[in-house]
Enzyme design. Structure first.
Site, short mmCIF file in Angstrom:
data_model
loop_
_atom_site.label_atom_id
_atom_site.label_comp_id
_atom_site.label_asym_id
_atom_site.label_seq_id
_atom_site.Cartn_x
_atom_site.Cartn_y
_atom_site.Cartn_z
N ASP A 178 -0.66 -7.33 7.67
CA ASP A 178 -2.11 -7.23 7.60
C ASP A 178 -2.64 -7.86 6.32
O ASP A 178 -2.06 -8.83 5.85
CB ASP A 178 -2.54 -5.76 7.75
N GLY B 189 0.83 -1.19 0.00
CA GLY B 189 0.00 0.00 0.00
C GLY B 189 0.87 1.24 0.00
O GLY B 189 2.06 1.19 0.31
N GLY C 131 0.32 -5.18 0.57
CA GLY C 131 -0.95 -5.17 -0.15
C GLY C 131 -0.98 -6.10 -1.34
O GLY C 131 -2.04 -6.60 -1.72
N GLU D 47 6.31 -5.52 7.29
CA GLU D 47 5.67 -4.41 8.00
C GLU D 47 6.33 -4.05 9.33
O GLU D 47 6.21 -2.90 9.79
CB GLU D 47 4.19 -4.74 8.23
#
Length: 349
Positions: free
Chosen positions: A144, A65, A113, A136
């Site tokens: 995530d 992302g 992402g 991350e």
């Protein structure tokens, strides 16, 4: 249609082509919404029999992302970050529950992402160009987009190792671990796509025919070490075990872990442990959305993005600075459910 996602029908296939090459196809809100619209349209279109997801040009499938934009949003105290995660996780859930065959071509950088797009797909193609990671903890966040579920289901302690260290896997390693369902040379991909577009009912067979035996998976040599040294549930015990082991491999991983956010590492460990008991992918997304809201509002996220992607000094000042300073109260605050009305919900049917 926006140019950063090219969504179109070709024969009986829906084509989703990420097209933001200068950012390695990192996702922004417009791209997420465009992808979701196309998936919903094709889901109910009897003329579309499968969906192919790849990138239009450049060397990445999807680098994640747009975390710089998200960090700037948090700093400005607006709602863009929460809106992005709400819709991104809805897109992830839509892909996870999609009943038509989906194929992701992880031909290049597949991180964050990009993992959230690829892993829900029925077929996941790796190539010699694949570079897969969930890095991350380097930016004060956590794996995530369903990472809690996907990583916790990997063999042994591999998921904990990947979540904590952000280690990169090549295509052969992805196939070895089941992250990829097929390994196909990149030079063959366009022919494979053309054949599937012509014969969507034979997609699985076409992928199987094009697959080759990948090179030896380098991670296989370290599975024993990983399962032993990353077995503990406490971050402090993992660090202590790596130091006591003293091998070159262990000390290299120890040094890598010491650069990560202690809070992010502890959050990642708890998330993977909890994922085993999640009753559904929607429950996983609800938990991860609350975590995303809390974590992006913690100083570590903005500091991690600053150090890695803005100032690029690679010298983050984590808060707390050590694993021992991450209290149970802070951890509980990160995992606290959001109030009613703010919780994540899937797309309405």
């Amino acid at each position: 249609m926006i140019d950063t996602v090219r969504a179109f029908a070709e024969g009986a296939a829906g084509r989703l082509r990420l097209n933001r090459p200068k950012a390695l196809h990192a996702l922004d809100l417009e791209m997420v919404l465009a992808t979701t619209r196309a998936l919903l349209q094709w889901r109910d279109d009897p003329n579309i029999r499968l969906v192919l997801i790849d990138h239009a040009e450049g060397r990445g499938f999807c680098a994640g992302g747009d975390v710089v934009a998200i960090a700037n949003s948090v700093a400005a105290h607006d709602s863009v970050a929460e809106e992005f995660f709400l819709h991104e996780y809805r897109m992830n859930h839509l892909l996870f529950t999609y009943y038509k065959p989906t194929v992701a071509f992880m031909d290049g950088v597949t991180m964050g992402g990009g993992v959230g797009i690829a892993q829900p797909c029925r077929y996941r193609v790796a190539t010699e160009n694949t570079r897969f990671a969930m890095p991350e903890t380097t930016i004060g966040f956590f794996p995530d987009v369903g990472g809690g579920r996907y990583l916790s289901q990997l063999p042994g302690c591999i998921g904990k190792f990947l979540a904590l260290t952000g280690a990169r896997l090549d295509g052969a390693e992805c196939k070895y671990l089941g992250i990829a369902t097929h390994y196909i040379p990149s030079a063959s991909l366009e022919e494979v796509k053309a054949r599937m577009i012509e014969h969507p009912e034979r997609a699985e067979g076409i992928l199987g025919q094009a697959s080759i035996t990948p090179p030896d998976a380098k991670i296989a040599d370290n599975v024993g070490r990983i399962n032993k040294l990353f077995a503990p549930d406490r971050l402090e015990d993992i660090l202590e075990g790596l130091e006591a082991d003293g091998s070159d491999w262990a000390l290299k991983e120890l040094a890598a872990l010491k650069t990560k956010s202690p809070l992010s590492c502890k959050v990642s460990l708890r998330l993977l442990a909890q994922a085993y008991g999640m009753p559904s992918f929607a429950a996983e997304m609800t938990t991860e959305y609350a975590l995303a809201v809390h974590m992006t509002n913690h100083p570590d996220f903005r500091e991690g993005v600053r150090a890695l992607l803005i100032d690029k000094d690679n010298a983050p000042n984590w808060t707390p600075a050590t694993p021992e300073e991450v209290t149970d109260e802070l951890m509980d605050a990160m995992f606290a459910p959001l109030p009613d009305g703010q919780k994540w919900t899937p797309l309405a049917e």
